[in-house]
Design an enzyme around this catalytic site. Sequence first.
Site, PDB file in Angstrom:
ATOM      1  N   HIS A  54       7.358   0.365   0.646  1.00  0.00           N
ATOM      2  CA  HIS A  54       8.434  -0.619   0.733  1.00  0.00           C
ATOM      3  C   HIS A  54       9.378  -0.411  -0.448  1.00  0.00           C
ATOM      4  O   HIS A  54       8.985   0.139  -1.486  1.00  0.00           O
ATOM      5  CB  HIS A  54       7.869  -2.043   0.702  1.00  0.00           C
ATOM      6  CG  HIS A  54       7.161  -2.447   1.964  1.00  0.00           C
ATOM      7  ND1 HIS A  54       6.816  -3.748   2.250  1.00  0.00           N
ATOM      8  CD2 HIS A  54       6.729  -1.701   3.015  1.00  0.00           C
ATOM      9  CE1 HIS A  54       6.206  -3.802   3.436  1.00  0.00           C
ATOM     10  NE2 HIS A  54       6.139  -2.564   3.919  1.00  0.00           N
ATOM     11  N   GLU A  56      10.572  -2.282  -2.777  1.00  0.00           N
ATOM     12  CA  GLU A  56      10.171  -2.813  -4.074  1.00  0.00           C
ATOM     13  C   GLU A  56       9.087  -1.953  -4.716  1.00  0.00           C
ATOM     14  O   GLU A  56       9.117  -1.702  -5.923  1.00  0.00           O
ATOM     15  CB  GLU A  56       9.659  -4.251  -3.931  1.00  0.00           C
ATOM     16  CG  GLU A  56      10.696  -5.233  -3.386  1.00  0.00           C
ATOM     17  CD  GLU A  56      10.616  -5.398  -1.878  1.00  0.00           C
ATOM     18  OE1 GLU A  56      10.363  -4.402  -1.170  1.00  0.00           O
ATOM     19  OE2 GLU A  56      10.819  -6.529  -1.397  1.00  0.00           O
ATOM     20  N   CYS A  84       7.883  -9.122   0.762  1.00  0.00           N
ATOM     21  CA  CYS A  84       6.727  -9.452   1.596  1.00  0.00           C
ATOM     22  C   CYS A  84       5.553  -9.741   0.650  1.00  0.00           C
ATOM     23  O   CYS A  84       5.649  -9.476  -0.552  1.00  0.00           O
ATOM     24  CB  CYS A  84       6.407  -8.290   2.535  1.00  0.00           C
ATOM     25  SG  CYS A  84       5.615  -6.880   1.717  1.00  0.00           S
ATOM     26  N   CYS A  87       4.592  -6.769  -1.600  1.00  0.00           N
ATOM     27  CA  CYS A  87       5.556  -6.484  -2.670  1.00  0.00           C
ATOM     28  C   CYS A  87       5.581  -7.599  -3.707  1.00  0.00           C
ATOM     29  O   CYS A  87       5.730  -7.340  -4.898  1.00  0.00           O
ATOM     30  CB  CYS A  87       6.943  -6.270  -2.078  1.00  0.00           C
ATOM     31  SG  CYS A  87       7.051  -4.739  -1.129  1.00  0.00           S
TER      32      CYS A  87
HETATM   33 ZN    ZN Z   1       7.169  -5.330   1.018  1.00  0.00          ZN
END
Ligand code: ZN
Length: 157
Positions: A54, A56, A84, A87
């Site tokens: 992801h 991040e 999310c 993250c």
């Molecule tokens: Zn994430």
Amino acid sequence: MGGNPKFMQQAIQLATENVTSGRGGPFGAVVVKDDVLIATGSNQVTSSNDPTAHAEVVAIRNACAALGTFQLDGCDVYTSCEPCPMCLAALYWSRCRTIYFGNNREDAAKAGFDDSFLYSEVTKPLEERTIPILCLLPEEALESFHVWDSSPFKVNY
Ligand SMILES: [Zn+2]
């Protein structure tokens, strides 16, 4: 504390370019320290076959590599979308100072990224989770912690 819109614009631009270039999902993040850009990250899940890539997480890895550290003390993270749960946890582990987000989890759900599901999942008791999670060999597993307790390689983080 209000955040610098310039860095959020950069995160949003990364997210959009990630889509137009075909590299991955519509997510971008930047790490900033003392108003200076340290590192960027964009979603690379599909292009790198990595479900944890992801924006991040990629940005945290790049920032830690750039700074030569495993913690992002005093750093601010600007991400194009509310993190999310994975993250968010990664950002907490990084010990960053502030998190700024653009889109929120409802926007993400409408775009087909159901972070809301994960947020509800982590608050459920283990036996009610969608993916079975079961304890096995708890006594044997404690051995690693005992070794860690007295290890000369122990680094607190
Ligand atoms: Zn994430």
